[in-house]
Design a protein around this motif. Structure first.
Motif, PDB file in Angstrom:
ATOM      1  N   ARG A 147       0.814  -1.193   0.000  1.00  0.00           N
ATOM      2  CA  ARG A 147       0.000   0.000   0.000  1.00  0.00           C
ATOM      3  C   ARG A 147       0.861   1.262   0.000  1.00  0.00           C
ATOM      4  O   ARG A 147       2.023   1.232   0.385  1.00  0.00           O
ATOM      5  CB  ARG A 147      -0.894   0.042   1.249  1.00  0.00           C
ATOM      6  N   SER A 165       1.012   4.960   1.819  1.00  0.00           N
ATOM      7  CA  SER A 165       0.504   5.561   3.049  1.00  0.00           C
ATOM      8  C   SER A 165      -0.637   6.526   2.770  1.00  0.00           C
ATOM      9  O   SER A 165      -0.631   7.244   1.758  1.00  0.00           O
ATOM     10  CB  SER A 165       1.630   6.300   3.772  1.00  0.00           C
ATOM     11  N   SER A 166      -1.601   6.558   3.671  1.00  0.00           N
ATOM     12  CA  SER A 166      -2.683   7.533   3.578  1.00  0.00           C
ATOM     13  C   SER A 166      -2.210   8.936   3.940  1.00  0.00           C
ATOM     14  O   SER A 166      -2.921   9.916   3.686  1.00  0.00           O
ATOM     15  CB  SER A 166      -3.835   7.131   4.513  1.00  0.00           C
ATOM     16  N   LYS A 192       0.596  12.122   3.766  1.00  0.00           N
ATOM     17  CA  LYS A 192       1.375  12.713   2.676  1.00  0.00           C
ATOM     18  C   LYS A 192       2.859  12.823   2.971  1.00  0.00           C
ATOM     19  O   LYS A 192       3.644  13.068   2.059  1.00  0.00           O
ATOM     20  CB  LYS A 192       0.818  14.100   2.341  1.00  0.00           C
ATOM     21  N   ALA A 226      -3.091   8.001  10.948  1.00  0.00           N
ATOM     22  CA  ALA A 226      -4.066   7.295  10.122  1.00  0.00           C
ATOM     23  C   ALA A 226      -4.395   5.953  10.761  1.00  0.00           C
ATOM     24  O   ALA A 226      -3.508   5.284  11.307  1.00  0.00           O
ATOM     25  CB  ALA A 226      -3.522   7.070   8.707  1.00  0.00           C
ATOM     26  N   GLU A 253      -5.858   2.297   9.818  1.00  0.00           N
ATOM     27  CA  GLU A 253      -6.028   1.460   8.628  1.00  0.00           C
ATOM     28  C   GLU A 253      -6.503   0.061   9.030  1.00  0.00           C
ATOM     29  O   GLU A 253      -6.285  -0.375  10.165  1.00  0.00           O
ATOM     30  CB  GLU A 253      -4.696   1.333   7.879  1.00  0.00           C
ATOM     31  N   GLN A 294     -12.365  -0.961   3.979  1.00  0.00           N
ATOM     32  CA  GLN A 294     -11.551   0.196   3.632  1.00  0.00           C
ATOM     33  C   GLN A 294     -12.301   1.514   3.816  1.00  0.00           C
ATOM     34  O   GLN A 294     -11.688   2.560   4.014  1.00  0.00           O
ATOM     35  CB  GLN A 294     -11.022   0.056   2.209  1.00  0.00           C
ATOM     36  N   LYS A 297     -11.443   3.318   7.203  1.00  0.00           N
ATOM     37  CA  LYS A 297     -10.162   3.949   7.517  1.00  0.00           C
ATOM     38  C   LYS A 297     -10.301   5.469   7.505  1.00  0.00           C
ATOM     39  O   LYS A 297     -11.146   6.036   6.805  1.00  0.00           O
ATOM     40  CB  LYS A 297      -9.087   3.491   6.536  1.00  0.00           C
ATOM     41  N   TYR A 298      -9.472   6.122   8.291  1.00  0.00           N
ATOM     42  CA  TYR A 298      -9.525   7.578   8.378  1.00  0.00           C
ATOM     43  C   TYR A 298      -8.195   8.109   8.900  1.00  0.00           C
ATOM     44  O   TYR A 298      -7.356   7.358   9.392  1.00  0.00           O
ATOM     45  CB  TYR A 298     -10.674   8.027   9.287  1.00  0.00           C
ATOM     46  N   ALA A 299      -8.016   9.413   8.802  1.00  0.00           N
ATOM     47  CA  ALA A 299      -6.826  10.079   9.321  1.00  0.00           C
ATOM     48  C   ALA A 299      -7.252  11.361  10.024  1.00  0.00           C
ATOM     49  O   ALA A 299      -8.313  11.923   9.738  1.00  0.00           O
ATOM     50  CB  ALA A 299      -5.847  10.395   8.191  1.00  0.00           C
TER      51      ALA A 299
END
Length: 329
Positions: free
Chosen positions: A172, A174-175, A177, A202, A204, A213, A216-218
């Motif tokens: 994957r 990364s969510s 940046k 984040a 996951e 999916q 998932k959140y950040a």
């Protein structure tokens, strides 16, 4: 409940890279540091379990970046810039940046900046060490059951089943940046949390289905406004509570927060420490939190001039680490 904590004696002389509690003894822990040492702390006597002292100190030839216990709590392992994994004294080609112990395989798993994962079996008399190539430098890693999560440079994440290491089960991006600083797996094996240098975490999930999916959140954290200027700090450490599955985060802002990821809420923020918090570890019974406080070089050599002495604090935790409405399993 009033805040209750105490400071360990004989702390390292340089920045703390990792604090890890024993998986079997709630009053024993190891601390690794850039001062080239690993220090083992334990009670001064059986009659005084809460009074800890440095029992022994191990020296590397260079800064120590990671340490961990085996599942018995009787052995510990460390690795760092000298490219040596101690206690087995097995050499690798590049700096050892992370390590975890696998109960299922009875093996130490190390990750390195030389883009490799290595499995060390202390029972084996062979000098051969299974090695697996990763697509980028390993920055952080964690393990739950047979699932290994490896966070790398270029924001790459590889998820492995350690019973079949020929290829990742998932790869994957990364969510977040910015560069990954920490990763921690949920005790229930459903997923993991990851944190970046840009004040974000984040959450996951391993299940690749769209329904999983979508969960998932950040979120932003470890930020503060000083004189109308927003300051953003790296999130240096994440650790899940072994019983309640809440998690703690630590940042270069000197704060430690407790989060309930299921309801997306912060439960507690402890009083600010005098320096960045570089590492965290819950005791095996979940009653204490070890907090490594030291300069983390976010401001270069200039920041070192006013940095306080490194310290390790042991904080007793209570209901603040429980999810709201917790009634037990």
């Amino acid at each position: 409940m009033a805040d209750e904590q105490f400071q360990l004696p004989s702390p390292p002389f340089d920045s703390i890279s990792s604090v890890k509690y024993s998986p079997t003894h709630p009053d024993q822990l190891i601390v690794s540091s850039w001062d080239t040492t690993v220090r083992f702390y334990a009670p001064t006597s059986p009659s005084s379990p809460s009074q800890l002292e440095q029992k022994t100190k191990f020296d590397h030839r260079a800064a120590v970046l990671s340490c961990t216990f085996d599942d018995t709590g009787k052995k510990a392992y460390s690795g760092g810039l000298d490219a040596v994994v101690r206690e087995l004294d097995l050499e690798t080609e590049g700096s050892v940046s992370g390590m975890v112990w696998s109960r299922e395989k009875n093996a130490l798993i190390s990750g390195s900046w030389d883009r490799t994962l290595r499995f060390f079996d202390p029972r084996s008399s062979s000098s051969a060490v299974p090695s697996y190539t990763t697509p980028e430098r390993v920055y952080a890693m964690d393990l739950v059951n047979n699932t290994l999560v490896v966070a790398m440079a270029s924001r790459i994440f590889s998820i492995y089943d350690i019973r079949k290491m020929d290829a990742p089960t998932q790869q994957r991006e990364s969510s977040l940046k910015y560069m990954t600083r920490s990763v921690a797996c949920m005790p229930d094996g459903e997923g993991y949390a990851t944190a970046s240098v840009e004040g974000r975490i984040a959450v996951e999930y391993f299940d690749p289905s769209p329904a999983a999916q979508d969960k998932k959140y950040a979120f932003k954290c470890h930020r503060q406004t000083i004189e109308d200027v927003d300051h953003v700090w790296p999130v240096n450490a994440l650790v899940f509570h072994p019983i309640y599955s809440t998690f703690a985060s630590a940042g270069s802002d000197g704060t430690v927060s407790i989060w309930d990821h299921k309801v997306k809420k912060r439960l507690r923020q402890y009083p600010r420490y005098s320096a960045p918090v570089s590492s965290l570890s819950f005791s095996c019974d979940g009653s204490k939190l070890a907090v490594g406080v030291s300069y983390t070089w976010d401001e270069g050599e200039q920041g070192l001039k006013n940095a306080p002495q490194p310290a390790v604090y042991i904080r007793k935790v209570g209901d603040e680490v429980k999810p709201k409405g917790w009634t037990g399993n």
